[in-house]
Design an enzyme around this catalytic site. Structure first.
Site, PDB file in Angstrom:
ATOM      1  N   ASP A  70       0.841  -1.204   0.000  1.00  5.59           N
ATOM      2  CA  ASP A  70       0.000   0.000   0.000  1.00  5.59           C
ATOM      3  C   ASP A  70       0.884   1.265   0.000  1.00  5.59           C
ATOM      4  O   ASP A  70       1.672   1.479   0.919  1.00  5.59           O
ATOM      5  CB  ASP A  70      -0.879  -0.063   1.268  1.00  5.59           C
ATOM      6  CG  ASP A  70      -1.998   0.941   1.253  1.00  5.59           C
ATOM      7  OD1 ASP A  70      -2.089   1.741   0.304  1.00  5.59           O
ATOM      8  OD2 ASP A  70      -2.796   0.935   2.211  1.00  5.59           O
TER       9      ASP A  70
ATOM     10  N   GLY B 151      -4.879   3.395  -8.184  1.00  5.53           N
ATOM     11  CA  GLY B 151      -5.065   3.597  -9.628  1.00  5.53           C
ATOM     12  C   GLY B 151      -4.162   4.644 -10.253  1.00  5.53           C
ATOM     13  O   GLY B 151      -4.323   4.982 -11.430  1.00  5.53           O
TER      14      GLY B 151
ATOM     15  N   ASP C 269     -10.395   4.043  -1.528  1.00  6.94           N
ATOM     16  CA  ASP C 269     -11.069   3.076  -0.657  1.00  6.94           C
ATOM     17  C   ASP C 269     -12.583   3.094  -0.866  1.00  6.94           C
ATOM     18  O   ASP C 269     -13.219   4.139  -0.733  1.00  6.94           O
ATOM     19  CB  ASP C 269     -10.788   3.412   0.813  1.00  6.94           C
ATOM     20  CG  ASP C 269      -9.338   3.162   1.175  1.00  6.94           C
ATOM     21  OD1 ASP C 269      -8.509   3.003   0.256  1.00  6.94           O
ATOM     22  OD2 ASP C 269      -9.039   3.138   2.380  1.00  6.94           O
TER      23      ASP C 269
HETATM   24  C1  GAL Z   1      -5.533   2.256   2.694  1.00  7.71           C
HETATM   25  C2  GAL Z   1      -5.933   1.069   1.822  1.00  7.71           C
HETATM   26  C3  GAL Z   1      -6.934   0.258   2.607  1.00  7.71           C
HETATM   27  C4  GAL Z   1      -6.300  -0.219   3.902  1.00  7.71           C
HETATM   28  C5  GAL Z   1      -5.725   0.959   4.689  1.00  7.71           C
HETATM   29  C6  GAL Z   1      -4.903   0.493   5.875  1.00  7.71           C
HETATM   30  O1  GAL Z   1      -4.638   3.050   2.002  1.00  7.71           O
HETATM   31  O2  GAL Z   1      -6.471   1.526   0.619  1.00  7.71           O
HETATM   32  O3  GAL Z   1      -7.380  -0.840   1.834  1.00  7.71           O
HETATM   33  O4  GAL Z   1      -5.306  -1.155   3.589  1.00  7.71           O
HETATM   34  O5  GAL Z   1      -4.919   1.770   3.875  1.00  7.71           O
HETATM   35  O6  GAL Z   1      -4.360   1.562   6.584  1.00  7.71           O
END
Ligand code: GAL
Length: 505
Positions: free
Chosen positions: A249, A291, A312
């Site tokens: 991430d 994306g 998200d």
């Molecule tokens: C976001 C991600 C989520 C989750 C979250 C955890 O950036 O898109 O799916 O993993 O971080 O902090």
């Protein structure tokens, strides 16, 4: 002459409203049915683990014809274990399940080569229910629930830990405040995860797989320890712990990236993709960078098996329609880029008892989506060949939620070996039509009603890429609807779907 299917099985529009909340899918029979993918990618000489997903009365006995040397099937549990052959190539198996009520067979091709995730991965991820409230016990309970609920019998397989398993720099919580790495630089799990090897062993013993999360930045999105400048050591540690899946991430990497070009965006994923390929276990690589720089065009080149195409889903604001529709509309555009081993990921399935991503301290609550919206949600994900990750509370599944998550014929559409993502055949203010070609020459179609009242929606066979006559099968009800020519027509509830398979006759 045109045969109108509408007269054959169109429900009166007024009757549709009474359908809300209804369980549409018949319960599986006591006789065995083997579910899940028909094709499975593996790398040569690697640890192999696969639990044959099958519904039907227990006890059940399993057998496999054509099992390559090095793999062993446990006839009582249906779990295949061992080491994949050193020689690349397709290995054609016939899986068999039998019980007191009958037997079933299904072909299963293990393709030993370079590509993993020949069909979209399926499983559960903790994020949208548990956020930072995670520990070893939860993931053991999740693995147990995946088996006990029957989800694993439909092909759900990965038990995935998201953010918040590491130490949290600056935290005053004694379970999170230890040194983030040991003297040799190896990452440490926080005090809530006393033994990662024991946890993955617990998950693997049930024939399931384990997933983990980190960020290429110094910190994760929830500000826990990330992998920046420790990529090699961390990947080695994840493999040594026994993980099978990594979500990577972007998060604080934005402070590290020196620009916003394609090369800047690719860099951390290229690095980790190459490192993962050097490990002595198969690790499915899930890119999460929302994306940027059209990730669908290059995610596969850097070793990714799936990539989030949007932000998200849990943070998506509702418009006239709930947020999952806008996520789906964006994800659906990239259908040309998906294929075996490379999937567009529109984020998780948020139904059942679910947390609130905007107020993450709040107790999880039942979804406010209507039944029809939930059918539309799952249908879109299956038609888009999306990874199917449930992220509601897997320990509190009700019959309706399970019925949405576990329809074998809907899952077969998602897992179809041809690996095509549905093409958008129509998008208007009121209608959205997805068409997914399947391996056997049939087509799965989703007719989505975006309007606020029930509506009759038609798709012509030309739009579906078919001609002549077709037999239509309602996939949610698992019911044949009759033969039609020229077009298929259905009455569709407000925000709902008619999902059918059209088979040339
Ligand atoms: C976001 C991600 C989520 C989750 C979250 C955890 O950036 O898109 O799916 O993993 O971080 O902090």
């Amino acid at each position: 002459m045109r045969t109108s299917v509408a007269v054959l099985f169109l429900l009166p529009l007024a009757a549709l409203a009474q359908d809300a909340g209804a369980i549409l899918t018949p319960k599986p029979g006591p006789e065995p049915r083997i579910n899940g993918p028909k094709v499975y990618g593996a790398r040569p000489g690697m640890p192999f683990l696969y639990r044959i997903p099958a519904t039907g009365m227990r006890p059940m006995r399993f057998a496999a014809r054509g099992l390559p040397a090095g793999l062993k099937l446990d006839a009582a549990t249906g779990i295949i274990n061992g080491t994949t052959p050193a020689k690349a190539g397709p290995y054609n198996l016939t899986l068999r399940a039998s019980n007191a009520r009958g037997k079933a067979e299904r072909r299963f091709r293990i393709v030993v080569g370079d590509t993993l995730a020949l069909t979209p991965p399926m499983g559960w991820n903790h994020w949208y229910t548990y956020y930072d409230r995670v520990d070893d016990k939860l993931f053991r309970a999740a693995a147990d629930a995946m088996i006990a609920s029957g989800m694993a019998d439909y092909g759900y397989q990965y038990v995935n830990i998201d953010d918040c398993w590491m130490m949290k720099p600056g935290s005053t919580d004694p379970t999170l405040s230890g040194t983030a790495r040991d003297a040799a630089g190896a990452i440490r799990a926080n005090g809530r995860f006393p033994d990662m090897n024991a946890l993955t062993a617990y998950i693997h013993a049930r024939g399931l797989k384990a997933g983990l999360y980190t960020s290429p930045g110094p910190l994760t999105c929830a500000r826990y320890e990330g992998s920046y400048q420790h990529e090699e050591a961390d990947a080695r540690q994840f493999a040594a712990w026994g993980f099978d899946f990594l979500k990577y991430d972007w998060c604080s990497y934005r402070k590290i990236a020196t620009g916003e070009d394609l090369a800047d965006r690719r860099k951390p994923y290229e690095l980790m993709g190459a490192i993962l390929r050097k490990q002595n276990r198969e690790i499915v690589f899930n890119l999460c960078q929302y994306g940027m720089s059209d990730v669908w065009k290059w995610g596969g080149e850097v070793g990714g098996h799936a990539w989030r195409t949007t932000g998200d889903l849990g943070l998506e604001k509702d418009t006239r329609l709930p947020g999952f529709y806008s996520i789906a509309f964006k994800n659906a555009e990239h259908y040309d880029y998906a294929g075996p081993g490379r999937w567009n990921d529109p984020d998780y399935i948020l139904i059942g008892v679910i947390g609130n991503a905007r107020k993450i301290g709040e107790a999880p609550r039942r979804t406010t989506l209507t039944a029809d919206e939930q059918y539309a949600y799952m249908s879109m994900w299956a038609l888009m060949a999306a990874p199917l990750f449930y992220s509601g509370d897997i320990t509190r599944l009700d019959d309706f939620t399970l019925n949405v998550l576990c329809n074998a014929e809907v899952i077969d559409v998602d897992q179809d070996p041809l690996g095509k993502q549905a093409r958008v055949a129509r998008k208007t203010a009121d209608e959205f039509v997805l068409i997914k070609p399947l391996e056997d020459g049939s087509v799965a179609a989703g007719l989505f009603n975006l309007a606020d009242e029930p509506r009759t929606i038609a798709v012509t066979l030309a739009e579906a890429g078919l001609k002549g006559r077709v037999a239509a099968r309602d996939l949610w009800r698992q019911k044949d609807l009759g033969v039609s020519q020229d077009r298929f027509t259905a009455a569709v509830a407000r925000h709902g779907v008619s999902m059918v398979r059209l088979l040339p006759r």
